[in-house]
Design an enzyme around this catalytic site. Structure first.
Site, mmCIF file in Angstrom:
data_model
loop_
_atom_site.group_PDB
_atom_site.id
_atom_site.type_symbol
_atom_site.label_atom_id
_atom_site.label_comp_id
_atom_site.label_asym_id
_atom_site.label_seq_id
_atom_site.Cartn_x
_atom_site.Cartn_y
_atom_site.Cartn_z
ATOM 1 N N LYS A 87 31.048 10.089 32.642
ATOM 2 C CA LYS A 87 31.241 9.330 33.884
ATOM 3 C C LYS A 87 32.436 9.879 34.641
ATOM 4 C CE LYS A 87 30.857 4.869 33.776
ATOM 5 N NZ LYS A 87 31.132 3.493 33.304
HETATM 6 O O1 LIG Z 1 33.214 -4.680 38.529
HETATM 7 P P1 LIG Z 1 33.269 -4.611 37.039
HETATM 8 O O2 LIG Z 1 32.699 -5.833 36.413
HETATM 9 O O3 LIG Z 1 34.633 -4.271 36.548
HETATM 10 O O4 LIG Z 1 32.302 -3.442 36.578
HETATM 11 C C1 LIG Z 1 32.556 -2.101 36.832
HETATM 12 C C2 LIG Z 1 31.411 -1.265 36.298
HETATM 13 O O5 LIG Z 1 31.606 0.067 36.369
HETATM 14 C C3 LIG Z 1 31.124 0.778 35.256
HETATM 15 O O6 LIG Z 1 32.218 1.484 34.764
HETATM 16 C C4 LIG Z 1 30.009 1.680 35.689
HETATM 17 O O7 LIG Z 1 29.245 2.177 34.643
HETATM 18 C C5 LIG Z 1 30.623 -0.216 34.273
HETATM 19 O O8 LIG Z 1 31.008 0.120 32.995
HETATM 20 C C6 LIG Z 1 31.062 -1.538 34.881
HETATM 21 O O9 LIG Z 1 29.943 -2.359 34.937
#
Ligand SMILES: O=P(O)(O)OC[C@H]1O[C@](O)(CO)[C@@H](O)[C@@H]1O
Length: 226
Positions: A87
């Protein structure tokens, strides 16, 4: 359509994967922080070992410069598995890293996507997955459903292999709307899924069915006792 768990908590991963059709894991540094000072590589290797064939595991780089992000990506690949999807935040520098990782044949998830232009550039850069942040977009006054629909249209139009892995969900209406708009996969905090399934009307219906059966046939409820 695929459902992933947005956690690195091993008991949760085991429990929810045994009940639900889960096909992968995502995490980011904030999710890792929630686990405390873990043995990072060990825990990631243990999670990797729990996956089924075809599942995907998305682990985020922690560095911010091109060199740091590439170093993180290579370390993750070497120490956890060469099919991990790395990522990378979809920033100006991140897009340079995404291009480089794709040239090396490494799987990439372009993350931290709030806008159409970020996602479209990540698709053009050959990212395997793009991760639009549904709740965070809505909190910023961005129409998250429209953004996901537009990514889906662009992918179909260009016959791209990029998949939409929608993330950042705080309720299940957001989840189902993202899937209807064209998301290929969604990643969710485990509790969100359970709370969405075990709702009071469902429990009431199941309890009414049991009571009606027992009223006629008595307790036990086995066919061979009839
Ligand atoms: O807004 P939140 O709940 O912190 O989520 C951020 C999101 O970004 C991510 O890093 C994308 O994969 C997830 O792990 C997570 O769902």
């Amino acid at each position: 359509m695929r459902f992933l768990l947005d956690t690195i908590n091993i008991p949760d991963i085991k429990r929810y994967s045994s009940h639900l059709p889960i096909s992968g894991i995502t995490c980011n540094p904030s999710i890792i922080k929630a686990e405390g000072h873990i043995d990072f590589y060990k825990q990631m290797q243990d999670i990797y070992g729990l996956l089924n064939p075809g599942d995907t595991f998305h682990i985020q780089v922690s560095g911010t410069t091109k060199e740091q992000m590439l170093w993180d990506a290579h370390a993750i690949i070497q120490r956890i598995g060469n099919d991990i999807s790395i990522k990378v935040p979809t920033t100006f520098t991140g897009l340079q890293v995404i291009k480089q990782l794709k040239e090396e044949g490494i799987n990439v998830t372009a993350t931290a996507i709030y806008t159409k232009i970020q996602g479209l550039l990540a698709i053009a850069a050959g990212a395997d997955y793009i991760a639009p942040y549904y709740n965070r977009m809505q909190s910023s006054g961005i129409d998250a459903e429209d953004v996901i629909r537009s990514f889906h249209q662009a992918i179909v139009r260009d016959d791209s292999d990029t998949k939409i892995l929608a993330a950042s969900f705080h309720n299940v209406i957001q989840v189902t709307t993202a899937l209807e708009a064209g998301a290929d996969a969604v990643t969710l905090p485990p509790a969100l899924l359970k709370n969405a399934i075990d709702i009071a009307p469902v429990e009431q219906a199941v309890s009414d069915f049991s009571a009606d059966w027992a009223a006629v046939f008595g307790a036990g409820n086995y066919i061979d006792r009839l």
